[in-house]
Design an enzyme around this catalytic site. Structure first.
Site, PDB file in Angstrom:
ATOM      1  N   ASP A 291       0.780  -1.042  -0.271  1.00 19.29           N
ATOM      2  CA  ASP A 291      -0.354   0.167  -0.365  1.00 19.29           C
ATOM      3  C   ASP A 291       0.845   1.607   0.483  1.00 19.29           C
ATOM      4  O   ASP A 291       0.573   1.983  -1.252  1.00 19.29           O
ATOM      5  CB  ASP A 291      -1.110   0.052   1.130  1.00 19.29           C
ATOM      6  CG  ASP A 291      -2.401  -0.506   1.447  1.00 19.29           C
ATOM      7  OD1 ASP A 291      -2.089  -2.023  -0.197  1.00 19.29           O
ATOM      8  OD2 ASP A 291      -3.156  -0.743   2.048  1.00 19.29           O
TER       9      ASP A 291
ATOM     10  N   ARG B  18     -23.943   7.891   4.698  1.00 24.62           N
ATOM     11  CA  ARG B  18     -25.175   8.074   3.781  1.00 24.62           C
ATOM     12  C   ARG B  18     -26.908   7.898   4.453  1.00 24.62           C
ATOM     13  O   ARG B  18     -27.294   9.167   4.710  1.00 24.62           O
ATOM     14  CB  ARG B  18     -25.139   6.639   3.484  1.00 24.62           C
ATOM     15  CG  ARG B  18     -24.678   6.327   2.392  1.00 24.62           C
ATOM     16  CD  ARG B  18     -24.582   4.314   1.850  1.00 24.62           C
ATOM     17  NE  ARG B  18     -24.402   3.803   2.961  1.00 24.62           N
ATOM     18  CZ  ARG B  18     -23.782   2.413   2.504  1.00 24.62           C
ATOM     19  NH1 ARG B  18     -23.984   1.740   1.315  1.00 24.62           N
ATOM     20  NH2 ARG B  18     -22.859   1.817   3.579  1.00 24.62           N
TER      21      ARG B  18
ATOM     22  N   GLU C  45      -8.376  -1.994  -7.059  1.00 29.34           N
ATOM     23  CA  GLU C  45      -6.806  -2.281  -6.203  1.00 29.34           C
ATOM     24  C   GLU C  45      -6.828  -4.365  -7.219  1.00 29.34           C
ATOM     25  O   GLU C  45      -5.345  -3.993  -7.164  1.00 29.34           O
ATOM     26  CB  GLU C  45      -6.642  -2.239  -4.584  1.00 29.34           C
ATOM     27  CG  GLU C  45      -7.112  -0.800  -4.239  1.00 29.34           C
ATOM     28  CD  GLU C  45      -7.055  -0.697  -2.845  1.00 29.34           C
ATOM     29  OE1 GLU C  45      -6.528  -0.294  -2.421  1.00 29.34           O
ATOM     30  OE2 GLU C  45      -8.332  -1.228  -2.899  1.00 29.34           O
TER      31      GLU C  45
ATOM     32  N   GLY D 239     -13.396   6.908   1.285  1.00 33.90           N
ATOM     33  CA  GLY D 239     -14.043   5.326   1.902  1.00 33.90           C
ATOM     34  C   GLY D 239     -14.634   5.816   3.525  1.00 33.90           C
ATOM     35  O   GLY D 239     -14.642   6.633   3.789  1.00 33.90           O
TER      36      GLY D 239
ATOM     37  N   GLY E  15     -16.375   8.347  -2.445  1.00 31.73           N
ATOM     38  CA  GLY E  15     -16.154   9.224  -3.152  1.00 31.73           C
ATOM     39  C   GLY E  15     -17.162   8.624  -4.936  1.00 31.73           C
ATOM     40  O   GLY E  15     -17.148   9.599  -6.013  1.00 31.73           O
TER      41      GLY E  15
END
Length: 398
Positions: A147, A284, A384, A209, A332
């Site tokens: 990462d 949300r 990914e 996220g 996003g």
């Protein structure tokens, strides 16, 4: 010639996988093994629009990999294990040892292990997955994809903290950055969509996220990113605070009697959107609550957008302008409201976005800028796993 590659993300008690055909980048199958070493272990495999689930006792990662391979064969997804040409493994932390992905050898395993103190929750679990696959599939290449690697191109002035220099030399204290595989994938995809060499583009990538990071990508290389020594730094996140004054930690300890570890836990798990709203870390829920007039939900959303704004502005300054803004990851890609909040007021830097286009894009790829906008704004679903599979082929010499 096509290669079948497994992209693996191993957790301490879980194993996510995708079987991908390269170079077509076609998803053949994906699945998840949960609760490894715990009661109620479960395996899920998806393929050809079908879903297979099973529950059985799975004691460790070697057994989990064995069961996964058996299921791929039994379900007719592969004929036998010889169909698999290589594996790529997500590894959270590569430190300064891995500026790019690496073909796994015994020495590479030791190096990953040596970085455990930088990622104590993740690297040991990632390594368990690697070792299980190397044991059961010894005849094929296994590649570690980090990462942090993508951000190893950051210059010193971006990654150094203003601390006594020997802390960096003695303890490796510096900015590392995360979500690198995602930022790399979407920046390359943006260049493809625009039909321009990535070397000519200045990109700001917003991976939003539950965890979130912003990256400045100049000519295809990361030159700065919002996360730091750990993923706690940067913008406000679901439950993480993002950037705070470090003197707050001893202050909170003094006021509450909590240990440093307990305060760190609060910063990681009880802060961010959850901390400000007092109700939820899920955007949300907060969007719904804000519509119903709940002021703290509204405040949480305002703080969230404001912090991202700040990074976009600073990265545009750093690169002497920007050509592309990308939105990716769960929020996003799917939340037009968050995108609208973030983009509001950026016209001064050449960002002219179309509210209608923005409201129509949820989880799909597309432009949300007006045609005349000097800065292009693109929603790109991250992948990914495909990036991991590409690197498995590249570094595994397939």
């Amino acid at each position: 010639m096509s290669n079948l590659v497994l992209a693996i993300n191993a957790g301490s008690s879980s194993l996510k996988f995708q079987l991908i055909e390269i170079p077509e980048e076609k998803l053949v199958s994906k699945g998840l093994i949960e609760r490894i070493g715990l009661k109620g272990s479960k395996i899920t495999v998806e393929y050809d629009g079908r879903k297979f689930t099973d529950e059985k006792e799975i004691n460790d990662h070697v057994q989990a990999v064995n069961i996964m391979l058996d299921n791929l064969i039994d379900l007719g997804i592969i004929r036998d294990i010889n169909d698999i040409d290589g594996t790529g493994h997500r590894v959270v932390h590569g430190g300064e040892l891995f500026p790019e992905s690496a073909l796994v050898t015994n020495n590479v395993e030791k190096q990953i292990e040596s970085l455990t103190e930088l990622a104590p929750l993740h690297n040991p679990a990632n390594l368990m997955g690697i070792r299980a696959f190397r044991k059961l599939l010894p005849g094929i290449p296994h590649v570690a994809v980090f990462d942090t690697s993508f951000h190893q191109t950051m210059p010193e002035q971006a990654y150094l903290y203003s601390l006594p220099f020997h802390y960096y030399k003695d303890y490796g204290i510096r900015k590392y950055g995360f979500h690198g595989t995602s930022h790399k994938y979407v920046s390359q995809r943006a260049a493809e969509i625009l039909g321009k060499p990535i070397e000519e583009l200045r990109i700001i990538s917003c991976h939003i996220g539950n965890g979130a990071s912003i990256a400045a990508i100049d000519g295809g290389e990361s030159v700065d990113t919002s996360m730091g020594f750990t993923p706690l730094a940067g913008v406000t996140m679901g439950t993480r605070s993002g950037d705070i004054d470090p003197a707050l930690i001893p202050y909170i300890m003094e006021k509450t009697g909590k240990s440093a570890e307990a305060v760190l836990d609060i910063l990681n798990k009880e802060s961010g959107l959850l901390g400000i709203s007092g109700t939820s870390s899920d955007l949300r829920d907060l969007e719904q609550d804000a519509e119903e007039g709940k002021t703290r939900a509204q405040l949480a959303l305002d703080v969230f957008a404001s912090r991202i704004h700040k990074y976009i502005g600073s990265y545009a300054a750093k690169m002497h302008g920007v050509d592309v803004v990308i939105f990716t990851a769960g929020v996003g890609e799917n939340s037009d409201e968050v995108r609208a909040r973030v983009l509001e007021g950026l016209e001064f830097m050449g960002v002219y976005w179309d509210p209608k286009k923005n409201s129509q894009l949820h989880g799909t790829e597309g432009f949300i800028n007006y045609p005349h906008s000097p800065v292009k704004v693109i929603v790109i679903p991250t992948n990914e796993e495909v990036m991991i599979a590409r690197d498995a082929v590249k570094f595994g010499s397939l």
